[in-house]
Design an enzyme around this catalytic site. Structure first.
Site, PDB file in Angstrom:
ATOM      1  N   GLU A  50      -5.743  -7.534  -2.141  1.00  0.00           N
ATOM      2  CA  GLU A  50      -6.387  -7.752  -0.839  1.00  0.00           C
ATOM      3  C   GLU A  50      -7.830  -7.351  -0.982  1.00  0.00           C
ATOM      4  O   GLU A  50      -8.124  -6.202  -1.323  1.00  0.00           O
ATOM      5  CB  GLU A  50      -5.776  -6.866   0.265  1.00  0.00           C
ATOM      6  CG  GLU A  50      -4.396  -7.249   0.724  1.00  0.00           C
ATOM      7  CD  GLU A  50      -3.865  -6.275   1.783  1.00  0.00           C
ATOM      8  OE1 GLU A  50      -4.663  -5.662   2.520  1.00  0.00           O
ATOM      9  OE2 GLU A  50      -2.637  -6.125   1.851  1.00  0.00           O
ATOM     10  N   GLU A  72       0.825  -1.199   0.000  1.00  0.00           N
ATOM     11  CA  GLU A  72       0.000   0.000   0.000  1.00  0.00           C
ATOM     12  C   GLU A  72       0.866   1.258   0.000  1.00  0.00           C
ATOM     13  O   GLU A  72       0.774   2.076   0.913  1.00  0.00           O
ATOM     14  CB  GLU A  72      -0.960  -0.013   1.180  1.00  0.00           C
ATOM     15  CG  GLU A  72      -1.955  -1.140   1.062  1.00  0.00           C
ATOM     16  CD  GLU A  72      -3.134  -0.997   1.995  1.00  0.00           C
ATOM     17  OE1 GLU A  72      -2.946  -0.460   3.086  1.00  0.00           O
ATOM     18  OE2 GLU A  72      -4.235  -1.401   1.622  1.00  0.00           O
TER      19      GLU A  72
HETATM   20  C1  IPT Z   1      -4.458  -3.160   4.474  1.00  0.00           C
HETATM   21  C2  IPT Z   1      -3.013  -3.627   4.605  1.00  0.00           C
HETATM   22  O1  IPT Z   1      -2.367  -3.759   3.384  1.00  0.00           O
HETATM   23  C3  IPT Z   1      -2.895  -4.945   5.341  1.00  0.00           C
HETATM   24  O2  IPT Z   1      -1.565  -5.158   5.700  1.00  0.00           O
HETATM   25  C4  IPT Z   1      -3.780  -4.953   6.532  1.00  0.00           C
HETATM   26  O3  IPT Z   1      -3.315  -3.980   7.409  1.00  0.00           O
HETATM   27  C5  IPT Z   1      -5.202  -4.675   6.116  1.00  0.00           C
HETATM   28  O4  IPT Z   1      -5.297  -3.478   5.465  1.00  0.00           O
HETATM   29  C6  IPT Z   1      -6.165  -4.558   7.255  1.00  0.00           C
HETATM   30  O5  IPT Z   1      -6.186  -5.705   7.985  1.00  0.00           O
HETATM   31  S1  IPT Z   1      -4.609  -1.420   4.676  1.00  0.00           S
HETATM   32  C7  IPT Z   1      -6.245  -0.977   4.112  1.00  0.00           C
HETATM   33  C8  IPT Z   1      -7.246  -1.140   5.170  1.00  0.00           C
HETATM   34  C9  IPT Z   1      -6.236   0.450   3.676  1.00  0.00           C
END
Ligand code: IPT
Length: 977
Positions: A290, A199
């Site tokens: 994700e 991110e």
């Molecule tokens: C995203 C992250 O890439 C991951 O590492 C983890 O933190 C996840 O969220 C939440 O569990 S950040 C996203 C919510 C903007």
């Protein structure tokens, strides 16, 4: 033969290989795939604008996120991978946590639970591809977002091309990169993609996206030998870090507040992603690295059960299908198995459990949402037309094809094959629970049909979404349309020449010379044969019970086969099948009596073995194999923890007269590179002295002026931290902590006036909840210190502190316990001495139980041992369970199982009271050592209200043998203080 079906949830179709299909023409412009891309370094993993390809073959990458470091039991990785594979997934994405691999700068370790090789090997064994995400930044609700503690005193802006940062990451990236490179698919391993950074989307002003950093980081990846395509996960489709090979993004559309899990925003379903993807990287597949599979929960939060509701089957149906409506062909669900923040893994916003409400719960059991996702993954696995599809009406979905403005329907067409259509229907208002009825006007190869063609209407009930297919190839039969959803299809000769088992009414109508419409009203499972095609019409509960498994082929990728599916109904989990001659073996897990139905070629299933035992076979009414098998669930007796003999020792000798802190670290730095400027004469940031985890203890030596009446301190520890203060041996108060504050200033009155010139010591015990993340690049927010930001005395004449001393875990960055890694133990006396470890000799300790506790502020340490003798052939996960104390509620407790810290409990903040401890940390066949620390923050002491070892599930299991992690025993700790 063309079929169309109405009014049921799921369709499983078996079509004869012999059947001939004739396809009607449909006018549609053909868009050919552009030239396949690769990155010039290898040609095994390639891609175009539609999908990824492995060895030239398109695939839907259906992936789930798993963090190896959140499961220290290496032999359990295979269990997780097999469960993911059995769901119809083919990939796992994983982070590597730099902070645990390089706890001391320059000393990089992949020992023990930190070794990635067993994880790679298990993935290969299960037939799972891997997406490697080594950071260096990972976020992931880990302490420091994955950064090592020493980063907090390393100058330069992190997550930029600043030289000091680039030098800091180099050793790690080269080492981890080489390890991943050895396991790339190009070298016969499972790794197909590698992610740079995490991110890299928000950059702290006045800085902006650092393209030089991207360039240098990607170069480091390549220098370490990585050749597979690089990826990055933008936090939203915002077009950051597009210099990677295949750009993609993340999305958590239902957010992280699990306290109202049934409430969705009416516009929660993201519709703009397709347009964004087209604007950013139309030449690549639509990749989501994700997508929400649960939510994290924090101190004082709701617990994970409601997070699993917030992201339950309804959420999966609506939000995931919306991604399919946008032709997403790489889809990674974060998390698929969350695991445990054992030791000090957690960031301050999280507690020990990282269950995440994901499809596989922390104790490795399967939630209902697992079974729903299995339906979706299996459907897409047999839908090659989807892999070359494009949405057609992304901004014009409301009322489309239904005429009902309460519904949105996206038309997704296979633009290469020019035949198949997918119609994704959902509610216009995502928040509604209303029932919508509709009919569909769909273009098909025999013209536009009004569906259902035999009359009546379809229904979408509340939070739901459906995919209807048109001109869908099922074996060599074409399904002209379905109102049901497809589970899977396979080509085998149908077992009988005639129809039906099950109940229900079926109407039929000939639509064209070679097209037959079926409309049905059924319950449960109904099997229909039409010509040479067999249809299973299933409601959701029945559909959940089907497993599609592929016997291994030969060679290094034997377990990745997608050929020769065997379909079996029944069982809690079916992991794998294999065929030897005419015998079919099934490996699986049962939690009660399973009624199996086996759909397999007759020649290879004359006999069927389940977990090594022959099944007594019979035939179903429609000719497939049937068998019953009762789960073997032997009874067990668990130790009653409260009736064991417990030993007790005081773990705060620091407040006794005459205690010497000579061996402690002198906190004497006059300056720090930390961006937070201290307001103290010497730097009192624990990190600057190499202490980055667990409890931290400070000692301030001063000579009294005789007029000081109180001490004020502003202590920083991260959300839900606390601290307690003693003047010499006298407790003068605590900030016990709450779910809100990450730092707190408090004043502690001295009980009496001190004698002028007399020597005294203030002892401050503080909690360290982990470092913050560093979500904003160039923010250095992870450097936010843990320690004392300011202090002062109250009085006319105030003393000066002559000497400050500090300790955290024994050895600091040169942590002592190589087995359990750098984050497992903190700075309590008992931890420094290794009292939490098996084999420590507590013979001379007093008898005392954690459920009796201590009667004044302080720290008590408790130890006991017990044996377990668990049966073989089962998976019986255990948890340590505590309950809330309402008398003397202010306390913090840590639970150590065979030396591994698997519970950090803050009684007055919560919410976690059930602490799963995996087999392999618990010794299921032999001796176990349980240690408990209690830090009473109130003057009247504290005790655990209760403590028990409890089973959370009972499953007969084909799980591979679980090997205990090293339960390394206590050994003398030279220099321990
Ligand atoms: C995203 C992250 O890439 C991951 O590492 C983890 O933190 C996840 O969220 C939440 O569990 S950040 C996203 C919510 C903007």
């Amino acid at each position: 033969m063309k079929l169309l079906l109405s009014k049921a949830v799921t369709l499983l179709c078996a079509a004869s290989a012999l059947a001939k299909s004739r396809r009607g023409p449909r006018v549609q412009s053909v868009i050919l795939p552009r030239a396949t891309q690769n990155n010039g370094l290898q040609d095994i993993v390639t891609w175009d604008e539609y999908s990824l390809m492995i060895n030239g073959k398109r695939l839907m990458v259906f992936s789930g996120e798993v963090h190896p470091y959140r499961n220290p039991v290496q032999s359990l990785h295979l269990d997780i991978f097999q469960k993911i594979k059995a769901m119809g997934f083919n990939a796992v994405s994983f982070y590597v946590y730099w902070g645990i691999h390089e706890p001391k700068r320059g000393e990089i370790s992949f020992e023990g639970f930190r070794d990635l090789q067993p994880f790679f090997d298990a993935a290969k064994k299960a037939g799972i591809y891997l997406i490697a995400r080594p950071g260096p930044y990972i976020n992931a609700e880990t302490s420091g977002g994955g950064f090592p503690g020493w980063g907090t005193y390393t100058p330069g802006l992190w997550r930029t091309s600043n030289t000091t940062y680039m030098e800091a990451i180099e050793g790690y990236i080269k080492t981890v990169g080489a390890k991943i490179a050895e396991n790339e698919i190009t070298k016969g391993g499972p790794v197909i993609l590698v992610q740079a950074e995490n991110e890299y989307s928000g950059v702290q002003e006045p800085y902006t996206e650092d393209f030089e950093y991207h360039k240098q980081l990607l170069q480091l990846f390549r220098d370490s030998g990585l050749t597979v395509p690089t990826i990055t996960n933008d936090a939203w489709p915002g077009g950051h870090f597009t210099s990677v090979d295949i750009y993609g993004y993340d999305s958590y559309p239902n957010g992280f507040d699990c306290s109202n899990p049934y409430v969705w925003k009416s516009d929660a379903v993201p519709e703009w992603f397709w347009g964004a993807h087209q604007g950013i990287n139309p030449e690549d597949l639509h990749a989501v690295y994700e997508f929400q599979g649960g939510a994290f929960d924090g101190w004082g939060g709701s617990g994970y059960a409601p997070c699993a509701v917030l992201t339950g089957p309804e959420f999966e149906r609506v939000f995931y299908k919306n991604q399919y409506a946008m032709s997403t062909t790489l889809f990674n669900i974060y998390m698929i198995f969350g695991g445990t923040n054992w030791g000090g893994i957690a960031h301050p916003g999280g507690y020990t459990s990282y269950d995440y409400g994901s499809v596989i719960a922390e104790d490795r059991t399967l939630r209902e949402k697992y079974y729903e996702l299995k339906l979706q993954a299996n459907f897409l696995a047999v839908s090659p037309a989807y892999l070359t599809s494009r949405p057609q009406n992304i901004y014009d979905t409301q009322g489309s094809f239904t005429g009902n403005s309460a519904l949105k329907t996206t038309q997704v067409l296979d633009v290469v094959g020019n035949k198949t259509g997918f119609y994704v229907v959902r509610q216009t208002d995502a928040s509604t629970n209303a029932l919508q009825t509709y009919t569909l006007q769909l273009p098909t190869s025999i013209g536009t049909l009004s569906i259902p063609t035999i009359g009546g209407s379809l229904a979408l009930n509340g939070k739901d979404s459906k995919i209807h297919v048109v001109d869908y190839a099922a074996g060599s039969t074409t399904v002209l349309y379905t109102t049901a959803e497809i589970l899977t299809c396979l080509k085998i000769p149908p077992p009988v020449a005639k129809v039906l088992s099950g109940t229900g009414t079926i109407q039929q109508k000939s639509l064209a010379s070679n097209s037959l419409a079926l409309q049905y009203k059924t319950t449960g499972q109904t099997v229909v044969q039409v010509g040479s095609t067999v249809l299973y019409i299933l409601d959701r509960v029945n559909a959940y019970q089907f497993w599609v498994l592929h016997p291994p082929t030969s060679g290094p990728f034997a377990h990745y086969s997608t050929e020769n599916p065997i379909i079996v109904k029944g069982g809690y989990l079916l992991r794998s099948v294999s065929i030897r001659g005419s015998t079919l073996s099934i490996q699986g897990d049962l939690n009660n009596t399973a009624t199996f139905e086996i759909i397999a070629p007759a020649a290879s299933s004359k006999s069927v073995i389940f977990n090594g035992n022959a099944l007594a076979l019979s035939k179903t009414a429609h000719g497939t194999l049937a068998a019953k098998r009762a789960a073997k669930l032997p009874a067990i007796k668990l130790p009653n923890l409260s009736s064991l003999t417990w030993k007790y020792a005081d773990s705060l000798p620091e407040i006794r007269p005459g205690y010497s802190d000579a061996k402690w670290t002198a906190a004497d730095h006059n300056s720090t590179v930390n961006p937070t400027t201290p307001s103290t004469p010497v730097v009192l940031y624990a990190g600057d002295y190499g202490y980055h985890t667990g409890n931290i203890i400070w000692r301030a030596h001063f000579n009294a002026t005789g007029s000081e009446s109180a001490f004020t301190a502003n202590v920083r520890g991260g959300t839900a931290f606390g601290y307690s203060v003693w003047l010499d041996s006298t407790f003068i108060g605590s900030w016990a902590g709450d779910a809100v504050h990450s730092s707190y200033e408090s004043t502690f009155k001295f009980p009496l006036l001190l004698k002028e010139g007399s020597g005294h010591v203030l002892t401050i015990l503080q909690d360290h909840m982990g470092y913050e993340g560093d979500w904003w690049a160039a923010s250095d927010s992870f450097k936010e210190p843990r320690g004392i930001h300011s202090y002062s005395f109250v009085g006319d004449k105030v003393p000066t502190v002559n000497v400050w001393k500090v300790t955290g875990n024994l050895g600091g960055e040169s942590h002592v316990d190589r087995t359990r890694g750098p984050l497992n133990e903190g700075g309590l006396y008992g931890e420094r001495q290794g009292w939490h470890l098996p084999g420590f000799n507590d013979a001379r300790w007093a008898v005392g139980k954690p459920t009796t506790g201590i009667s004044s502020a302080g720290v008590g340490f408790y130890r006991t041992t017990f044996n377990l003798n668990m049966p073989k052939g089962v998976d019986y996960p255990l948890s340590l369970v505590v309950s809330n104390s309402t008398t003397n509620p202010l306390y913090r407790s840590q639970l150590y199982v065979n030396g591994y810290q698997f519970g950090k409990y803050v009684n007055h903040i919560g919410p976690q009271t059930v602490f799963p401890v995996p087999q392999g940390i618990l010794n299921y066949n032999g001796l176990n050592t349980l240690a408990v620390s209690i830090w009473a923050e109130g003057s009247t002491g504290a005790k655990l209200h209760s403590l028990a070892l409890q089973l959370t599930s009972k499953v007969e299991s084909s799980i591979s043998a679980i090997v205990n992690q090293p339960l390394t025993a206590w050994a003398p700790r030279p220099g321990a203080y």
